[in-house]
Design an enzyme around this catalytic site. Structure first.
Site, PDB file in Angstrom:
ATOM      1  N   ASP A   1       0.790  -1.245   0.000  1.00  0.00           N
ATOM      2  CA  ASP A   1       0.000   0.000   0.000  1.00  0.00           C
ATOM      3  C   ASP A   1       0.815   1.285   0.000  1.00  0.00           C
ATOM      4  O   ASP A   1       0.279   2.358  -0.259  1.00  0.00           O
ATOM      5  CB  ASP A   1      -0.941   0.023   1.209  1.00  0.00           C
ATOM      6  CG  ASP A   1      -2.022  -1.025   1.088  1.00  0.00           C
ATOM      7  OD1 ASP A   1      -2.421  -1.313  -0.057  1.00  0.00           O
ATOM      8  OD2 ASP A   1      -2.465  -1.551   2.120  1.00  0.00           O
TER       9      ASP A   1
ATOM     10  N   SER B   1     -12.593   4.188 -26.035  1.00  0.00           N
ATOM     11  CA  SER B   1     -12.623   3.303 -24.866  1.00  0.00           C
ATOM     12  C   SER B   1     -12.044   4.055 -23.673  1.00  0.00           C
ATOM     13  O   SER B   1     -11.318   5.029 -23.852  1.00  0.00           O
ATOM     14  CB  SER B   1     -11.792   2.052 -25.125  1.00  0.00           C
ATOM     15  OG  SER B   1     -10.436   2.417 -25.274  1.00  0.00           O
TER      16      SER B   1
ATOM     17  N   LYS C   1     -12.405   9.708 -27.817  1.00  0.00           N
ATOM     18  CA  LYS C   1     -11.896   8.444 -27.267  1.00  0.00           C
ATOM     19  C   LYS C   1     -12.970   7.372 -27.401  1.00  0.00           C
ATOM     20  O   LYS C   1     -14.138   7.605 -27.077  1.00  0.00           O
ATOM     21  CB  LYS C   1     -11.553   8.613 -25.782  1.00  0.00           C
ATOM     22  CG  LYS C   1     -10.249   9.335 -25.560  1.00  0.00           C
ATOM     23  CD  LYS C   1      -9.851   9.264 -24.102  1.00  0.00           C
ATOM     24  CE  LYS C   1      -8.602  10.084 -23.864  1.00  0.00           C
ATOM     25  NZ  LYS C   1      -8.279  10.234 -22.450  1.00  0.00           N
TER      26      LYS C   1
ATOM     27  N   GLU D   1     -10.151   0.480  -3.683  1.00  0.00           N
ATOM     28  CA  GLU D   1     -11.210  -0.162  -2.880  1.00  0.00           C
ATOM     29  C   GLU D   1     -11.946   0.823  -1.986  1.00  0.00           C
ATOM     30  O   GLU D   1     -13.144   0.729  -1.807  1.00  0.00           O
ATOM     31  CB  GLU D   1     -10.566  -1.208  -1.940  1.00  0.00           C
ATOM     32  CG  GLU D   1     -10.121  -2.477  -2.581  1.00  0.00           C
ATOM     33  CD  GLU D   1      -9.250  -3.257  -1.606  1.00  0.00           C
ATOM     34  OE1 GLU D   1      -9.491  -4.456  -1.455  1.00  0.00           O
ATOM     35  OE2 GLU D   1      -8.337  -2.668  -0.992  1.00  0.00           O
TER      36      GLU D   1
END
Ligand code: ATP
Length: 328
Positions: free
Chosen positions: A132, A220, A218, A227
């Protein structure tokens, strides 16, 4: 003056991260180099309490520098949170003749080490091992570089299919409290938006950004979601929300999960682990304790464990700005 420390224990504790083996190897080899005994403590504090020890020499750590996970195994140990548990651990260390230990782990592991030192005056040294990158006192924690490279690699692959089908992908990455993985991997993989716990962009802004992206040509898009992002919706709810409000998009979700914690460490993590292990052992022999080894401005430094556990490192505002500019 010769050090009183003749035998050092090494353990990995909390969540595993790539580079832990390289750090174990470094601690063991530094001990061998300095003619100090070294003992591997298995399964974190649980193994310490149970006396799950094995004497290591320089050859015990052959061929592990390149391996993810930890050969010492890791564990979460509720008993070590109690005075009785720590007493058992102390008894085992004394019985084995261990004079000091190096713990490779995160904030919780360091808190336990500090309490142990407080009760028994036992010399302890920490090495930050977590993907992390959230520990104060080190610009990098062990495993972070490997994790962001793993994420970038995965997103590159997802982008292939996203662009072939003109799709929008929400990619969830680890980071409950901090968004370092999301932000760094997001910039590295050229994500269109990055949602992190430190910043609530709001759902409106996300829709606006996606509309702009579509209008600018764009076909995509990749949105990285840590999280712990603060939109109040998980990736699957985000998908539903966007499909409802922007039906032009064909949306998919990919949750990368534990693959981010595994894999062979990058060269950066191996070198960092090697440097941290040397610094940890040498510092103990110099009589230092209750410190965490870290890297700042390319130099190895020590930070009191009490400081290191105080708060998470802050997100890099400059990198957020870079990310904003890149998504133009
Ligand atoms: P990560 O968060 O990266 O998984 P960590 O080291 O923070 O790593 P934790 O599960 O929080 O992981 O802590 C690992 C172990 O450290 C715990 O299982 C426990 O044995 C010990 N520990 C954690 N907090 C304390 C505490 N307050 N007092 C004593 N021991 C603790």
């Amino acid at each position: 003056m010769a050090s009183k420390i003749k035998k050092i224990g090494v353990l990995t504790s909390g969540g595993d991260s790539p580079g832990m083996n390289a750090a174990i190897r470094s601690v063991v080899r530094t001990c061998a180099y300095l003619k100090i005994e070294c003992v591997g403590i298995y399964r974190g504090y649980q193994g310490m309490i149970e006396g799950d020890f094995k004497t290591f020499d320089a050859r015990s750590v052959n061929n592990i520098i390149n391996k993810g996970g930890t050969i010492l195994k890791s564990a979460r140990c509720e008993e070590f949170r109690t005075k009785e548990g720590r007493k058992k651990a102390h008894d085992q260390l004394v019985k084995e003749g261990i004079d000091a230990f190096v713990v490779i782990g995160g904030n919780g592991s360091f808190t336990g080490a500090l309490m142990f030192n407080d009760e028994y005056g036992f010399p302890v040294m920490g090495i930050p091992g977590t993907i992390d990158n959230d520990i104060l006192g080190s610009s990098y924690t062990l495993g972070f570089d490997t994790a962001i490279n793993t994420v970038v690699d995965a997103i590159d692959k997802i982008r292939d299919t996203a662009s072939s089908h003109n799709r929008l992908f929400f990619v969830e990455v680890m980071g409950r409290d901090v968004g370092h993985i999301a932000l760094n991997a997001g910039v590295g993989a050229g994500a269109e938006e990055i949602l992190i716990p430190e910043q609530n962009l709001g759902l409106e802004r996300l829709l606006e950004s996606l509309k702009r992206s579509k209008a600018s040509g764009k076909s995509s898009s990749i949105v990285i979601v840590a999280e712990g992002d603060k939109t109040g919706k998980n990736v699957f709810e985000l998908k539903e929300y966007v499909e409802e409000h922007l039906p032009i998009y064909d949306v998919r979700v990919s949750v990368l999960g534990h693959m981010q914690r595994g894999g062979n460490p990058t060269c950066f993590d191996r070198v960092l682990a090697s440097r941290m292990g040397v610094k940890a052992v040498e510092s103990l022999l110099e009589g230092k304790s209750n410190q965490m080894v870290g890297i700042r401005d390319t130099k190895m430094v020590l930070t009191p464990l009490a400081e290191a556990i105080k708060a998470h490192t802050e997100i890099d505002e400059e990198l957020i700005r870079v990310s904003d500019i890149m998504t133009t």
